[in-house]
Scaffold this motif. Structure first.
Motif, mmCIF file in Angstrom:
data_model
loop_
_atom_site.group_PDB
_atom_site.id
_atom_site.type_symbol
_atom_site.label_atom_id
_atom_site.label_comp_id
_atom_site.label_asym_id
_atom_site.label_seq_id
_atom_site.Cartn_x
_atom_site.Cartn_y
_atom_site.Cartn_z
ATOM 1 N N SER A 295 0.797 -1.233 0.000
ATOM 2 C CA SER A 295 0.000 0.000 0.000
ATOM 3 C C SER A 295 0.828 1.281 0.000
ATOM 4 O O SER A 295 0.258 2.371 -0.031
ATOM 5 C CB SER A 295 -0.983 0.036 1.179
ATOM 6 O OG SER A 295 -1.867 -1.052 1.091
ATOM 7 N N GLN A 296 2.141 1.190 0.020
ATOM 8 C CA GLN A 296 2.983 2.382 -0.029
ATOM 9 C C GLN A 296 2.880 3.006 -1.415
ATOM 10 O O GLN A 296 3.044 2.335 -2.426
ATOM 11 C CB GLN A 296 4.436 2.035 0.286
ATOM 12 C CG GLN A 296 5.358 3.231 0.312
ATOM 13 C CD GLN A 296 6.788 2.851 0.676
ATOM 14 O OE1 GLN A 296 7.066 1.775 1.179
ATOM 15 N NE2 GLN A 296 7.704 3.748 0.394
ATOM 16 N N VAL A 297 2.604 4.296 -1.454
ATOM 17 C CA VAL A 297 2.445 5.024 -2.718
ATOM 18 C C VAL A 297 3.821 5.483 -3.201
ATOM 19 O O VAL A 297 4.569 6.101 -2.455
ATOM 20 C CB VAL A 297 1.513 6.238 -2.544
ATOM 21 C CG1 VAL A 297 1.424 7.058 -3.823
ATOM 22 C CG2 VAL A 297 0.133 5.788 -2.103
ATOM 23 N N ILE A 298 4.130 5.175 -4.472
ATOM 24 C CA ILE A 298 5.392 5.650 -5.038
ATOM 25 C C ILE A 298 5.169 6.767 -6.061
ATOM 26 O O ILE A 298 6.052 7.578 -6.285
ATOM 27 C CB ILE A 298 6.232 4.502 -5.656
ATOM 28 C CG1 ILE A 298 5.485 3.776 -6.764
ATOM 29 C CG2 ILE A 298 6.689 3.544 -4.582
ATOM 30 C CD1 ILE A 298 6.338 2.780 -7.525
ATOM 31 N N ILE A 299 3.982 6.801 -6.664
ATOM 32 C CA ILE A 299 3.621 7.885 -7.582
ATOM 33 C C ILE A 299 2.239 8.379 -7.167
ATOM 34 O O ILE A 299 1.321 7.587 -7.029
ATOM 35 C CB ILE A 299 3.582 7.401 -9.051
ATOM 36 C CG1 ILE A 299 4.960 6.933 -9.504
ATOM 37 C CG2 ILE A 299 3.066 8.515 -9.954
ATOM 38 C CD1 ILE A 299 4.974 6.315 -10.892
ATOM 39 N N GLU B 185 10.882 -6.253 -8.260
ATOM 40 C CA GLU B 185 10.083 -7.296 -7.604
ATOM 41 C C GLU B 185 8.744 -6.727 -7.161
ATOM 42 O O GLU B 185 8.638 -5.559 -6.819
ATOM 43 C CB GLU B 185 10.799 -7.827 -6.358
ATOM 44 C CG GLU B 185 12.111 -8.507 -6.614
ATOM 45 C CD GLU B 185 12.845 -8.856 -5.321
ATOM 46 O OE1 GLU B 185 12.249 -8.791 -4.227
ATOM 47 O OE2 GLU B 185 14.038 -9.173 -5.419
ATOM 48 N N GLY B 186 7.734 -7.576 -7.148
ATOM 49 C CA GLY B 186 6.431 -7.186 -6.624
ATOM 50 C C GLY B 186 5.418 -6.839 -7.703
ATOM 51 O O GLY B 186 5.712 -6.846 -8.892
ATOM 52 N N VAL B 187 4.212 -6.528 -7.230
ATOM 53 C CA VAL B 187 3.094 -6.141 -8.091
ATOM 54 C C VAL B 187 2.619 -4.775 -7.615
ATOM 55 O O VAL B 187 2.504 -4.530 -6.412
ATOM 56 C CB VAL B 187 1.940 -7.174 -7.998
ATOM 57 C CG1 VAL B 187 0.763 -6.750 -8.862
ATOM 58 C CG2 VAL B 187 2.436 -8.553 -8.403
ATOM 59 N N TYR B 188 2.331 -3.890 -8.569
ATOM 60 C CA TYR B 188 1.945 -2.521 -8.249
ATOM 61 C C TYR B 188 0.608 -2.191 -8.884
ATOM 62 O O TYR B 188 0.342 -2.546 -10.030
ATOM 63 C CB TYR B 188 3.038 -1.548 -8.720
ATOM 64 C CG TYR B 188 4.316 -1.776 -7.966
ATOM 65 C CD1 TYR B 188 4.622 -1.036 -6.848
ATOM 66 C CD2 TYR B 188 5.180 -2.802 -8.341
ATOM 67 C CE1 TYR B 188 5.767 -1.292 -6.126
ATOM 68 C CE2 TYR B 188 6.326 -3.067 -7.626
ATOM 69 C CZ TYR B 188 6.613 -2.308 -6.513
ATOM 70 O OH TYR B 188 7.736 -2.572 -5.784
ATOM 71 N N SER B 189 -0.232 -1.491 -8.141
ATOM 72 C CA SER B 189 -1.565 -1.105 -8.581
ATOM 73 C C SER B 189 -1.521 0.316 -9.141
ATOM 74 O O SER B 189 -1.019 1.227 -8.497
ATOM 75 C CB SER B 189 -2.519 -1.164 -7.391
ATOM 76 O OG SER B 189 -3.769 -0.647 -7.733
ATOM 77 N N VAL B 190 -2.059 0.486 -10.347
ATOM 78 C CA VAL B 190 -2.119 1.799 -10.994
ATOM 79 C C VAL B 190 -3.571 2.256 -10.968
ATOM 80 O O VAL B 190 -4.463 1.540 -11.413
ATOM 81 C CB VAL B 190 -1.584 1.730 -12.445
ATOM 82 C CG1 VAL B 190 -1.692 3.091 -13.118
ATOM 83 C CG2 VAL B 190 -0.153 1.205 -12.465
ATOM 84 N N LYS B 191 -3.805 3.467 -10.419
ATOM 85 C CA LYS B 191 -5.162 3.990 -10.252
ATOM 86 C C LYS B 191 -5.259 5.406 -10.780
ATOM 87 O O LYS B 191 -4.274 6.128 -10.841
ATOM 88 C CB LYS B 191 -5.549 3.982 -8.775
ATOM 89 C CG LYS B 191 -5.572 2.593 -8.183
ATOM 90 C CD LYS B 191 -5.963 2.610 -6.734
ATOM 91 C CE LYS B 191 -6.005 1.177 -6.215
ATOM 92 N NZ LYS B 191 -6.641 1.096 -4.925
ATOM 93 N N CYS C 52 2.161 -0.137 -4.005
ATOM 94 C CA CYS C 52 2.543 -1.549 -3.961
ATOM 95 C C CYS C 52 1.321 -2.389 -3.625
ATOM 96 O O CYS C 52 0.636 -2.152 -2.635
ATOM 97 C CB CYS C 52 3.655 -1.754 -2.940
ATOM 98 S SG CYS C 52 4.324 -3.426 -2.953
ATOM 99 N N TYR C 53 1.032 -3.373 -4.451
ATOM 100 C CA TYR C 53 -0.119 -4.252 -4.271
ATOM 101 C C TYR C 53 0.284 -5.535 -3.541
ATOM 102 O O TYR C 53 -0.506 -6.111 -2.812
ATOM 103 C CB TYR C 53 -0.710 -4.584 -5.644
ATOM 104 C CG TYR C 53 -1.994 -5.358 -5.608
ATOM 105 C CD1 TYR C 53 -3.190 -4.733 -5.284
ATOM 106 C CD2 TYR C 53 -2.020 -6.707 -5.927
ATOM 107 C CE1 TYR C 53 -4.380 -5.439 -5.268
ATOM 108 C CE2 TYR C 53 -3.205 -7.425 -5.911
ATOM 109 C CZ TYR C 53 -4.378 -6.790 -5.585
ATOM 110 O OH TYR C 53 -5.549 -7.484 -5.568
#
Length: 124
Positions: free
Chosen positions: A6-10, A24-30, A102-103
């Protein structure tokens, strides 16, 4: 850079100072959108068909006249390792067009300074 769930990078609307390459990892774009008085599901289908977004700079009076209510976050996609985030906005010196967080439980990204990327683009 290690990222937690859940940390926001953008953050949508903010200046693009970095480009992120996912290691590494999966990221959610909203994307923030204005939801009309019709059902959200129908609106999302129409939005995806027309690819039109209503920008949040409109005044509240215009929103009321058009039958719009408060903003809602629309899930656009999940992005995995090997992909780049924020590159277009950073190169074109635009505010971020979407938010990314981060998802997965954790993730790792490489953070590249946008100014350095623009210098590289100019010499190429």
């Amino acid at each position: 850079m290690t990222i937690k769930r859940s940390q926001v990078i953008i953050k949508e609307g903010e200046e693009s100072k970095h480009v992120y390459i996912i290691k590494e990892g999966v990221y959610s774009v909203k994307k923030n959108v204005l939801i009309p008085k019709q059902s959200q599901q129908i609106y999302e289908q129409n939005l995806l068909k027309s690819k039109t977004y209503i920008h949040k700079r409109f005044k509240n009076t215009f929103k009321k006249q058009m039958g719009l209510k408060k903003e809602s976050e629309l899930d656009l996609m999940l992005v995995e390792a090997g992909k780049m985030l924020g590159d277009y906005e950073a190169l074109e010196i635009l505010p971020s067009q979407y938010s990314t967080s981060c998802y997965s439980m954790t993730g790792v990204v490489w953070q590249v300074d946008a100014e350095e990327l623009r210098k590289f683009k100019e010499t190429a």
